[in-house]
Design an enzyme around this catalytic site. Sequence first.
Site, PDB file in Angstrom:
ATOM      1  N   ASP A 236       0.813  -1.222   0.000  1.00 17.80           N
ATOM      2  CA  ASP A 236       0.000   0.000   0.000  1.00 17.80           C
ATOM      3  C   ASP A 236       0.843   1.266   0.000  1.00 17.80           C
ATOM      4  OD1 ASP A 236      -1.765  -2.196   1.269  1.00 17.80           O
ATOM      5  OD2 ASP A 236      -3.111  -0.620   0.552  1.00 17.80           O
ATOM      6  N   ASN A 246       1.820  -3.050   4.192  1.00 19.02           N
ATOM      7  CA  ASN A 246       0.856  -3.922   3.495  1.00 19.02           C
ATOM      8  C   ASN A 246      -0.124  -4.444   4.547  1.00 19.02           C
ATOM      9  OD1 ASN A 246      -0.076  -5.158   1.033  1.00 19.02           O
ATOM     10  ND2 ASN A 246       0.656  -7.107   1.818  1.00 19.02           N
ATOM     11  N   LYS A 247      -1.076  -5.211   4.086  1.00 20.63           N
ATOM     12  CA  LYS A 247      -2.144  -5.737   4.939  1.00 20.63           C
ATOM     13  C   LYS A 247      -1.601  -6.312   6.243  1.00 20.63           C
ATOM     14  CE  LYS A 247      -5.575  -5.459   4.575  1.00 20.63           C
ATOM     15  NZ  LYS A 247      -6.331  -4.414   5.307  1.00 20.63           N
TER      16      LYS A 247
HETATM   17  O1  MRU Z   1      -7.440  -3.243   3.128  1.00 20.69           O
HETATM   18  P1  MRU Z   1      -7.176  -3.623   1.705  1.00 20.69           P
HETATM   19  O2  MRU Z   1      -7.885  -4.864   1.263  1.00 20.69           O
HETATM   20  O3  MRU Z   1      -7.395  -2.465   0.775  1.00 20.69           O
HETATM   21  O4  MRU Z   1      -5.623  -3.949   1.673  1.00 20.69           O
HETATM   22  C1  MRU Z   1      -5.061  -4.385   0.472  1.00 20.69           C
HETATM   23  C2  MRU Z   1      -3.641  -4.774   0.586  1.00 20.69           C
HETATM   24  O5  MRU Z   1      -3.036  -4.708   1.639  1.00 20.69           O
HETATM   25  C3  MRU Z   1      -2.960  -5.163  -0.689  1.00 20.69           C
HETATM   26  O6  MRU Z   1      -1.978  -6.119  -0.463  1.00 20.69           O
HETATM   27  C4  MRU Z   1      -2.305  -3.908  -1.305  1.00 20.69           C
HETATM   28  O7  MRU Z   1      -3.239  -2.875  -1.417  1.00 20.69           O
HETATM   29  C5  MRU Z   1      -1.731  -4.184  -2.628  1.00 20.69           C
HETATM   30  S1  MRU Z   1      -2.963  -4.461  -3.835  1.00 20.69           S
HETATM   31  C6  MRU Z   1      -2.240  -4.663  -5.357  1.00 20.69           C
END
Ligand code: MRU
Length: 349
Positions: A236, A246-247
């Site tokens: 992100d 990231n997540k």
């Molecule tokens: O909360 P989210 O589902 O928006 O989080 C998404 C992620 O963490 C993805 O790994 C990240 O955005 C990369 S998407 C190509």
Amino acid sequence: MFNTIKWDGDSVILIDQRILPSKEEYVICRQTAEVAQAIVDMVVRGAPAIGVTAAFGIVLGLKESGVTDVDKARLRLLELVELLGSTRPTAVNLFWAIDRMKRRFEILAPLGVKMLIEGLEREALDIQREDIELNRKMGLYGAELVPDGSRILTHCNAGALATAGYGTALGVIRAAVDSGKKVEVYADETRPFLQGARLTAWELHKDSIPVTLITDNMAGYLMAKGKVEMVIVGSDRIASNGDVANKIGTYSVAVLAKEHGLPFYVVAPTSTFDLSIGSGDEIPIEERLPEEVTHIQGVRIAPEGVPVANPAFDVTPNRLVSAIVCENGVARAPYTESLPQLSKEGQAA
Ligand code: MRU
């Protein structure tokens, strides 16, 4: 094939990621406020997909305002930027897309409102189209890092659903498969929103790419048993020193990968780079509602009144990141040198 985000000239149509895979339904946003709410509620999610959606949200807001002079359009733009920019704080692609639309606005402003809005509509469509192109480029670079027969663990969903199409981490996996390699994917379920169980498993299964779903706490066991060759995730926001947001749960996976001597690869377009910040400490981490933790699919699993923490992202320090794949190539440590270099290459092209 599904469309993650579709623009029909008067509305943004989003596949509803809250209810996949049990139902494939679409949410139609006819106003910017609906677009903003869809981003907050995670009808649409994933850093690049949020950016593309926000760009269309700006076009929608200018169209619905009915403004006839450029100064009023600029005032409206500021309101739209404020609204869309307050939806989700971590994914920098949101702010990147908004800034790109703002820059385009100023370039087009002398042409008058009609041509300004038409130009911004084209810009949003370009952002969407380019996102798929960049994903395919990253796929080719990343696939070279994947030996035939690899078993790959991924976390969250960095696929077609998280982007305009094809995906970042899943784009690399798709490109490896397209080049004739055999791969198997372990998808972490990714509590609390279950992007892995619901979205990654759905996408890969649909494409007949072998995928095995695991709960988040099974990754270490599989690594210890020698069943995983590498980890590939999306991001992100990536700080200039290579720290990667990231997540939530990505950091734990990276620590496990290090312990087991496995490469940990991050795949993200340069629009996910935030070279204005020195380290991951400066990345705002979104805290989401407690109900996402106390409930699963609307069913309460925790006692009433129990305190809850729900950080939606974590930061993996650069020392745990083996490489960062972007559309211009593969960055390795020291990231303070390789990331600006690769961003620059894109600008020169
Ligand atoms: O909360 P989210 O589902 O928006 O989080 C998404 C992620 O963490 C993805 O790994 C990240 O955005 C990369 S998407 C190509």
